[in-house]
Design an enzyme around this catalytic site. Structure first.
Site, PDB file in Angstrom:
ATOM      1  N   VAL A  53      -9.492   1.653   0.278  1.00 53.70           N
ATOM      2  CA  VAL A  53      -8.245   1.320  -0.415  1.00 53.70           C
ATOM      3  C   VAL A  53      -7.883  -0.140  -0.143  1.00 53.70           C
ATOM      4  O   VAL A  53      -7.515  -0.877  -1.076  1.00 53.70           O
ATOM      5  CB  VAL A  53      -7.099   2.277  -0.012  1.00 53.70           C
ATOM      6  CG1 VAL A  53      -5.754   1.753  -0.496  1.00 53.70           C
ATOM      7  CG2 VAL A  53      -7.354   3.676  -0.569  1.00 53.70           C
ATOM      8  N   GLU A  56     -10.151  -2.409  -2.211  1.00 56.70           N
ATOM      9  CA  GLU A  56      -9.857  -2.412  -3.645  1.00 56.70           C
ATOM     10  C   GLU A  56      -8.472  -2.954  -3.958  1.00 56.70           C
ATOM     11  O   GLU A  56      -8.260  -3.533  -5.013  1.00 56.70           O
ATOM     12  CB  GLU A  56     -10.045  -1.017  -4.227  1.00 56.70           C
ATOM     13  CG  GLU A  56     -11.457  -0.490  -4.117  1.00 56.70           C
ATOM     14  CD  GLU A  56     -12.516  -1.439  -4.644  1.00 56.70           C
ATOM     15  OE1 GLU A  56     -12.270  -2.150  -5.654  1.00 56.70           O
ATOM     16  OE2 GLU A  56     -13.606  -1.505  -4.042  1.00 56.70           O
ATOM     17  N   GLU A  57      -7.531  -2.766  -3.069  1.00 63.65           N
ATOM     18  CA  GLU A  57      -6.169  -3.235  -3.321  1.00 63.65           C
ATOM     19  C   GLU A  57      -6.022  -4.740  -3.144  1.00 63.65           C
ATOM     20  O   GLU A  57      -5.380  -5.398  -3.948  1.00 63.65           O
ATOM     21  CB  GLU A  57      -5.167  -2.512  -2.411  1.00 63.65           C
ATOM     22  CG  GLU A  57      -4.911  -1.070  -2.775  1.00 63.65           C
ATOM     23  CD  GLU A  57      -4.085  -0.892  -4.036  1.00 63.65           C
ATOM     24  OE1 GLU A  57      -3.512  -1.866  -4.558  1.00 63.65           O
ATOM     25  OE2 GLU A  57      -4.017   0.245  -4.511  1.00 63.65           O
ATOM     26  N   SER A  58      -6.590  -5.294  -2.072  1.00 61.01           N
ATOM     27  CA  SER A  58      -6.304  -6.691  -1.741  1.00 61.01           C
ATOM     28  C   SER A  58      -7.522  -7.519  -1.368  1.00 61.01           C
ATOM     29  O   SER A  58      -7.375  -8.708  -1.098  1.00 61.01           O
ATOM     30  CB  SER A  58      -5.333  -6.744  -0.558  1.00 61.01           C
ATOM     31  OG  SER A  58      -5.988  -6.285   0.619  1.00 61.01           O
ATOM     32  N   TYR A 161      -9.619   2.252 -10.955  1.00 63.80           N
ATOM     33  CA  TYR A 161      -9.221   2.143  -9.548  1.00 63.80           C
ATOM     34  C   TYR A 161      -9.776   3.321  -8.733  1.00 63.80           C
ATOM     35  O   TYR A 161     -10.382   3.123  -7.682  1.00 63.80           O
ATOM     36  CB  TYR A 161      -7.695   2.094  -9.458  1.00 63.80           C
ATOM     37  CG  TYR A 161      -7.163   2.174  -8.057  1.00 63.80           C
ATOM     38  CD1 TYR A 161      -7.160   1.055  -7.234  1.00 63.80           C
ATOM     39  CD2 TYR A 161      -6.664   3.368  -7.537  1.00 63.80           C
ATOM     40  CE1 TYR A 161      -6.668   1.125  -5.933  1.00 63.80           C
ATOM     41  CE2 TYR A 161      -6.177   3.442  -6.253  1.00 63.80           C
ATOM     42  CZ  TYR A 161      -6.193   2.320  -5.454  1.00 63.80           C
ATOM     43  OH  TYR A 161      -5.719   2.406  -4.170  1.00 63.80           O
TER      44      TYR A 161
END
Length: 183
Positions: A53, A56-58, A161
């Protein structure tokens, strides 16, 4: 195959393997692993999922700020951060600070996973699109608790996502199994 060809192929493989490992390290970095592991253990979340996560998020950027206003490593909306702090019985922490952001993000992953009956596809969809949106989809499309048809997720961004996070989790599971000590 001749002995020379075998030696040549073996030599090339010895050169390529370290290059492939360096590419893998670059694509799937092991940053904040101890913090991820600590909160994954506390909140019963798979460390590889939390690491995926963050990736993929940041892309592991503590200062990340999305167009929608999501903040930090796990891209937490300020309102969600405030709500999480309330749930944890504390004052809101600094979402740009890695320890706080990971703690809140991993807690939120655990919360969403529990809310959606252990269904990671729904929990990850909610992490991306919002829990209310996912409940709307469940009502509208009649999804059950065992829903796993990522292709049926109505938002293309959320579909993509969820696929990326699950693919990254698989890579991190692989990496963690090689380095040991991280379940």
């Amino acid at each position: 195959m001749t002995a020379v060809a075998i030696l040549l192929v073996t030599g090339i493989m010895h050169l390529v393997n370290p290059i492939n490992r360096k590419i893998e390290d670059w694509r799937y970095p092991l940053k904040y692993v101890e913090t991820v592991r600590k909160y994954a253990e506390i909140y019963d979340v798979e460390p590889a999922l939390a690491q995926a996560v963050i990736r993929e998020e940041s892309k592991f950027n503590e200062r990340a700020l999305s167009r929608s206003g999501a903040v930090g490593l796990m891209q937490i909306m300020p309102e969600t951060g405030y709500w999480i702090a309330e749930q944890l019985g504390e004052d809101e922490g600094d979402l740009y600070e890695a320890e706080c952001n990971i703690r809140y993000g991993v807690w939120y992953l655990a919360e969403l996973t529990a809310e959606f009956g252990g269904n990671e596809v729904l929990a990850l969809s909610a992490y991306n699109a919002g829990r209310g949106t996912v409940w709307d989809w469940i009502d509208e499309y009649g999804w059950r608790r065992d829903f796993d048809d990522i292709g049926a997720i109505p938002y293309s961004e959320t579909r993509s996502y969820v696929k990326r996070v699950l693919r990254s989790r698989e890579r991190y599971q692989n990496i963690f199994s090689k380095i040991g000590g991280i379940e």
